[in-house]
Every structure is written in C-alpha cells, then in structure tokens.
Design a protein around this motif. Structure first.
Motif, PDB file in Angstrom:
ATOM      1  N   ARG A  25      27.888  -0.407  29.072  1.00 47.38           N
ATOM      2  CA  ARG A  25      28.267   0.517  30.150  1.00 47.38           C
ATOM      3  C   ARG A  25      29.711   0.259  30.605  1.00 47.38           C
ATOM      4  O   ARG A  25      30.294   1.103  31.265  1.00 47.38           O
ATOM      5  CB  ARG A  25      27.305   0.397  31.336  1.00 47.38           C
ATOM      6  CG  ARG A  25      25.909   0.898  31.014  1.00 47.38           C
ATOM      7  CD  ARG A  25      25.064   1.121  32.259  1.00 47.38           C
ATOM      8  NE  ARG A  25      23.744   1.588  31.879  1.00 47.38           N
ATOM      9  CZ  ARG A  25      22.710   0.802  31.573  1.00 47.38           C
ATOM     10  NH1 ARG A  25      22.845  -0.510  31.603  1.00 47.38           N
ATOM     11  NH2 ARG A  25      21.554   1.326  31.236  1.00 47.38           N
ATOM     12  N   ASN A  80      24.548   8.163  35.442  1.00 52.27           N
ATOM     13  CA  ASN A  80      25.298   8.007  34.193  1.00 52.27           C
ATOM     14  C   ASN A  80      26.777   8.337  34.368  1.00 52.27           C
ATOM     15  O   ASN A  80      27.636   7.683  33.776  1.00 52.27           O
ATOM     16  CB  ASN A  80      24.672   8.859  33.093  1.00 52.27           C
ATOM     17  CG  ASN A  80      23.381   8.249  32.566  1.00 52.27           C
ATOM     18  OD1 ASN A  80      23.206   7.035  32.573  1.00 52.27           O
ATOM     19  ND2 ASN A  80      22.460   9.102  32.117  1.00 52.27           N
ATOM     20  N   TRP A  83      29.077   5.257  35.452  1.00 56.52           N
ATOM     21  CA  TRP A  83      29.675   4.294  34.513  1.00 56.52           C
ATOM     22  C   TRP A  83      30.347   4.985  33.322  1.00 56.52           C
ATOM     23  O   TRP A  83      31.351   4.489  32.802  1.00 56.52           O
ATOM     24  CB  TRP A  83      28.633   3.266  34.052  1.00 56.52           C
ATOM     25  CG  TRP A  83      27.420   3.840  33.393  1.00 56.52           C
ATOM     26  CD1 TRP A  83      26.220   4.119  33.992  1.00 56.52           C
ATOM     27  CD2 TRP A  83      27.287   4.240  32.023  1.00 56.52           C
ATOM     28  NE1 TRP A  83      25.355   4.670  33.075  1.00 56.52           N
ATOM     29  CE2 TRP A  83      25.983   4.750  31.858  1.00 56.52           C
ATOM     30  CE3 TRP A  83      28.139   4.214  30.923  1.00 56.52           C
ATOM     31  CZ2 TRP A  83      25.508   5.239  30.641  1.00 56.52           C
ATOM     32  CZ3 TRP A  83      27.669   4.695  29.705  1.00 56.52           C
ATOM     33  CH2 TRP A  83      26.379   5.197  29.576  1.00 56.52           C
ATOM     34  N   HIS A 132      27.067   4.541  23.884  1.00 56.84           N
ATOM     35  CA  HIS A 132      25.914   4.423  24.794  1.00 56.84           C
ATOM     36  C   HIS A 132      25.349   5.826  24.968  1.00 56.84           C
ATOM     37  O   HIS A 132      26.019   6.726  25.478  1.00 56.84           O
ATOM     38  CB  HIS A 132      26.355   3.842  26.138  1.00 56.84           C
ATOM     39  CG  HIS A 132      25.200   3.353  26.961  1.00 56.84           C
ATOM     40  ND1 HIS A 132      25.163   2.119  27.544  1.00 56.84           N
ATOM     41  CD2 HIS A 132      24.020   3.952  27.282  1.00 56.84           C
ATOM     42  CE1 HIS A 132      24.014   1.958  28.193  1.00 56.84           C
ATOM     43  NE2 HIS A 132      23.310   3.069  28.059  1.00 56.84           N
ATOM     44  N   GLU A 177      24.222  -5.623  31.977  1.00 57.92           N
ATOM     45  CA  GLU A 177      25.144  -5.680  30.832  1.00 57.92           C
ATOM     46  C   GLU A 177      25.083  -7.047  30.140  1.00 57.92           C
ATOM     47  O   GLU A 177      25.246  -7.147  28.930  1.00 57.92           O
ATOM     48  CB  GLU A 177      26.576  -5.411  31.337  1.00 57.92           C
ATOM     49  CG  GLU A 177      27.598  -5.113  30.273  1.00 57.92           C
ATOM     50  CD  GLU A 177      27.635  -3.633  29.888  1.00 57.92           C
ATOM     51  OE1 GLU A 177      26.676  -2.909  30.190  1.00 57.92           O
ATOM     52  OE2 GLU A 177      28.638  -3.218  29.288  1.00 57.92           O
TER      53      GLU A 177
END
Ligand SMILES: Cc1cc2nc3c(=O)[nH]c(=O)nc-3n(C[C@H](O)[C@H](O)[C@H](O)COP(=O)(O)O)c2cc1C
Length: 206
Positions: A25, A80, A83, A132, A177
């Motif tokens: 991210r 979403n 990030w 991602h 993360e």
C-alpha cells in the motif's frame, strides 16, 4: 532506493517471482518507465482465456496525467483512495461478459481477467514493481465516468509502482504492511476422492 521485499514462506519451493510478488500500500513516488508499463500489459495480453476470447480490458492513468489519474481514483472506495493515491499508476480492469463470436454469456470472463491480472502482477514483480489489486471499487461510477458499455463490467482496481516506505502510511496500515504474510495450508484446499478430503499429494510429510 530502499527495496521492500516480503518473500512468501512456502511449504514447497516455488519460483522466485511468485515468492516475491506481494501487494504493497506504500508506493515510491518514482514514476514507472513507459517501457515497463508496456511490458506489464504485454504480459496481461498473453494470459490464457476461455475460447481465447481475451475478455480483459484496462483503463490506466499515470500521475503525470492528473486529470485521468483522478478519474480512476474517483472509482475507488474511500479506503482504497486513501493509500492508492500514493501510487504512480492506477488502473481498472474490465471484463467483457459475453463472447464476441456468439454473444453467449462468458461464465469465465472474471476468471480470465484475473488470469491477465496475475500475469501483469508477475511481470511487474520481475521488473521490480508491484501491484495492489482492489475489489473496493465503484463499478457503476466507473461505467459513468469512462463510458464502459453495457455487457462489460468493471472488475477491480489496480495500483502499480515501486514499493515504498511503510513509514509513509498511517499507523494501522503500516502495521498491516509489515505484518507476516499469511496463507492457509495447501492441504486445506487441495482434495482427492471427496470434497474436503485433503489430498495425500500435498501432505507435508510425504
Ligand atoms: C481481487 C482482489 C481484490 C482486493 N481488494 C482489495 C481492496 O479493495 N483493498 C485492499 O487494500 N486490498 C485488496 N486486495 C489485496 C489483498 O488483501 C491481498 O492480495 C491479500 O491480503 C494477500 O496479500 P499479498 O497480495 O501481499 O500476498 C485485493 C486483492 C485481490 C486479488
């Protein structure tokens, strides 16, 4: 530049590309070279698909095209967006839901878009990039903003770039993360003989 690696801990040896693919991210602000962008979509192109229908489409924007970058971001759910806006490239995958050759529904359209995305992800890893993917998109907003025709469905969002510094993320996301990557054991999803019966083929102490 700091390289962020999170190799998978596997039950059996697998190709390095597969071990090193992961979904960051935090992205580095460094733009992605145009030839690398071309390569990741070329990789998507060579995915297998039912009837070789190639039902995948991508709507992509780079940060140096702020107008289109924002239009893609606007199609992501707020979490979403938070990030993914840090990635240098964002995209949406789209599936053609009917076969071109006979107009029949393509039951494997999303499956094949997923295969193209997997190819894209591995080529990205090969080039030092990561993607991602995001289920958290607003498909009808994407239809409106980009004029996605009837018979086509937005499938997923994709953020792409060089992985960056986890410290750039808010606390909760930084923890995720850096947390160990987890998977269910292979025996929980590979069966022989009957549904739910773990296959001896993947037993760990064979
Ligand atoms: C189709 C798909 C949808 C996903 N949707 C989201 C999402 O909306 N937001 C998010 O932060 N991560 C999303 N992810 C990322 C997954 O959470 C991630 O792939 C999973 O935790 C495994 O981690 P890894 O890819 O690093 O191995 C999605 C992944 C895929 C393949």
């Amino acid at each position: 530049m700091k390289t962020v690696k999170r190799p998978a801990e596997t039950e059996a040896p697998i190709h390095d590309l597969l071990r090193h693919r992961w979904s960051p991210r935090a992205f580095d602000s460094r733009p992605v070279e145009p030839e690398k962008l071309r390569a990741v979509f070329e990789a998507a192109r060579w995915a297998a698909s039912s009837f070789n229908a190639q039902p995948w489409f991508f709507i992509v924007a780079t940060k140096d095209d702020p107008e289109n970058f924002k239009r893609v971001l606007d199609c992501l759910v707020e979490f979403n967006q938070g990030w993914a806006k840090g990635a240098p490239v964002v995209a949406l995958s789209v599936a053609r839901m009917k076969f071109e050759h006979n107009g029949e529904p393509n039951r494997h359209a999303f499956h094949d878009v997923g295969q193209a995305a997997a190819n894209l992800a591995l080529e990205a890893t090969n080039l030092g990039l990561q993607i991602h993917q995001m289920a958290g998109i607003l498909p009808e907003k994407a239809r409106e903003i980009f004029g996605i025709p009837e018979g086509y469905e937005a499938v997923a969002g994709i953020a792409l770039g060089y992985p960056g510094d986890a410290d750039s993320l808010p606390d909760k996301l930084r923890e995720r993360e850096l947390a160990p990557r987890e998977r269910k054991p292979v025996s929980s999803f590979v069966f022989t003989g009957h549904w739910g019966k773990p296959s001896p083929i993947v037993a760990r102490n064979r």
